[in-house]
Enzyme design. Structure first.
Site: not given
Length: 602
Positions: A276, A153, A113, A52, A24-25, A184, A21
């Site tokens: 991640y 989760y 979120d 993401t 974006p910077p 997660q 994963e």
């Protein structure tokens, strides 16, 4: 290809598989660096990557751009995150439409979120309240076109105190049409394995990929685990406490812990792992090495170059060698083509290569970094030495090569450095290879049980005087073919006709010979415009009247770009003998504007 299909294939073969994963910077330089990492990490053999989508879609345009580039340029199977946060239905429709147009077949559907600065999550007008609703909507609109992943989760969602209710929400996402689950992050393997059992007990049968986040720093670890209310076993906390101020030791422990976690899950029958990466490469690479996870060559390197996964290029399997170090440029300059070479170069050159003005030529690094690498050359020998340093891995890039030499060039590295010191400024090369197994870790590519071949290839800038001497010498070598052209388009060659010359090919069971890399005149003439323009971009780092600018302009205006192929692939280093045998000290060229010297050959 759908992620679900790739997972099914790996599990049918009972082999471990993994995915990465990225996010974006925030800066343009960060995006450039991310693309570099993606390209390098392709060699680690992920089955797919995902990117993401920030809360509220604030980075949605960049997410789409990164996904499109990853698919089309770097050949990475890409899954695009899509959230419900601040996303009215029309925005979701636009995102899905663009994803399909880009050939993206994989979506990770999330509620998301709360937007930054907002404590509680709220639905927007015409939007969706839950990921299950988004999954159902995608299925309603697109049928089975998209493979859909969802989040799981193991410790329960932070907003839902009921584990049973949380499990039912997950089951609802699967029932709505989701194909796989990514969890997660967690640090308690037993907890994950028990949760996985509970998933199976309620009838969830789709693949479950555990989400692994390597510990990169103590501060970052504490923030992430606190934010997600992640349970951390005492053994982990106790191991970190004495080293928490030593970043190197924390990283090393993070790698060790991840290896131990994955091995424990592997022993329990888990085969897929989702990392991640936090846009970082080293820890993930070390973890894969520690696990002895090596992707099959046919997965990690199906061709000598990374095949594009853009929908309109899905059958492409032949490219000119000239853009080997500038893949993105080649993709952009050929994106208007209606058809792409498959099996043979053929007539797929029409429409022609896009003009340089259509997308622009640029240096990869910002000016200050370029100047730090290349300094202020004032005489030709300074430039010769820069090219030699690149071959010796003493600088990371040149205008024509964004990254260090490939591992296959190790056997010719010293010869390349010597050539450059003599004034043959190399920008592309490959050694001869005579039938090594397709599984070879350095030269191998393509399906298993095959054999691959290469002709020795050199591409370089050369002064007019050195070119004349070199051509006279080449006439004595019947296996050599060449093209040489200056900025003005004056072409010199010893080839007959305009047929392409295959410089890599592979022989595999049950199929025709594959010839994925070629040298060809029309492509070379298109490439030369770009190659000479890069001199101009280098020149623009300096003031117009500066000695460095004048020197670079002189070389650009008068020198030739040349490629040389030794068609006798049985002789590994014969091509270099032409340049390095009997070399005498460099003569000065006839006095020009700068009196630039060049190499001299007997």
């Amino acid at each position: 290809m759908k992620v679900s299909q790739k997972i099914a294939k790996a599990e049918a073969e009972n082999r471990c598989y993994w995915s990465f994963e990225y996010f974006p910077p925030k800066t343009e330089t960060g995006v450039t660096n991310l693309y570099d990492r993606m390209e390098r990490m392709y060699a680690l053999g992920p089955e797919f990557i995902d990117v993401t989508w920030n809360a509220g879609g604030s980075s949605s345009d960049l997410t789409m751009q990164i996904c499109q580039t990853a698919q089309a340029v770097y050949g990475l199977e890409t899954c695009m995150h899509l959230t419900c946060t601040n996303m009215p239905r029309e925005k979701i429709d636009t995102a899905l439409k663009l994803a399909k147009a880009a050939g993206i077949q994989n979506i990770l559907a999330l509620r998301g979120d709360p937007p930054r600065g907002q404590e509680h999550w709220t639905k927007v007008e015409t939007g969706f309240s839950y990921a299950a609703d988004l999954v159902a909507y995608i299925r309603e609109q697109y049928g089975d076109y998209f493979c859909i992943g969802v989040a799981g989760y193991p410790e329960g969602h932070t907003e839902n105190p009921s584990k049973d209710e949380d499990m039912q929400h997950l089951k609802a996402k699967i029932d709505a049409g989701a194909d796989y689950i990514v969890t997660q992050l967690f640090y308690d393997v037993d907890l994950f394995l028990k949760w996985q059992e509970d998933c199976r007990a309620v009838g969830i049968r789709v693949p479950i990929l555990p989400g692994i986040m390597p510990i990169q720093s103590y501060g970052g670890f504490k923030r992430m685990t606190t934010l997600g209310k992640t349970f951390v076993p005492d053994a982990v906390l106790n191991a970190l406490e004495p080293i928490k101020d030593d970043d190197k030791a924390v990283k090393e422990y993070g790698v060790k812990l991840a290896v131990e976690m994955c091995n424990k899950m592997k022993d329990a029958g888990v085969r897929g792992f989702h990392f991640y990466t936090m846009n970082l490469e080293r820890s993930v690479r070390l973890i894969l090495e520690g696990l002895q996870f090596v992707a099959p060559i046919e997965v990690a390197k199906p061709l000598p170059w990374n095949p594009s996964l853009a929908k309109n290029r899905e059958k492409e399997n032949v490219r000119p060698i000239f853009w080997r170090n500038r893949t993105k440029s080649y993709i952009l300059r050929t994106e208007a083509w209606d058809d792409f070479p498959n099996g043979r170069w053929g007539d797929s050159r029409s429409p022609a290569f896009g003009d340089l003005d259509g997308y622009g030529v640029s240096l990869k690094y910002p000016p200050n970094e370029c100047l730090a690498m290349w300094n202020h050359p004032t005489k030709p020998e300074d430039i010769f030495e820069l090219f030699s340093k690149y071959c010796r891995n003493e600088i990371n890039a040149l205008p024509w090569s964004d990254s260090p030499l490939l591992s296959e060039s190790e056997v010719i590295r010293s010869r390349l450095a010597t050539m450059n010191g003599l004034g043959f400024l190399t920008i592309n090369s490959q050694p001869a290879v005579d039938g090594v197994p397709s599984s070879d870790p350095v030269y191998g590519w393509g399906p298993r049980n095959g054999f691959v071949y290469q002709k020795a290839y050199l591409e370089f800038f050369v002064s007019p005087a050195a070119l004349d001497k070199l051509i006279r010498k080449l006439h004595a070598h019947g296996f050599i073919t060449y093209y040489a052209v200056n900025k003005q388009g004056d072409l010199k060659t010893n080839t007959q006709g305009d047929s392409p010359n295959a410089v890599t090919w592979g022989v595999f069971p049950g199929q025709e010979i594959v010839q994925p890399t070629i040298v060809e005149a029309t492509s070379f003439m298109a490439w030369k415009d770009e190659a000479f323009e890069l001199w101009n971009k280098w020149k623009e780092l300096y003031e117009p009247e500066a000695p460095s600018a004048k020197l670079i302009q002189e070389i650009s205006d008068t020198w030739f770009l040349m490629n040389v192929v030794d068609n006798n692939f049985k002789e590994e280093h014969a091509i270099f003998d032409i340049f390095l045998d009997g070399v005498v000290p460099r003569d000065a060229l006839p006095n020009g504007r700068n009196g630039i010297p060049g190499a001299s050959l007997n």
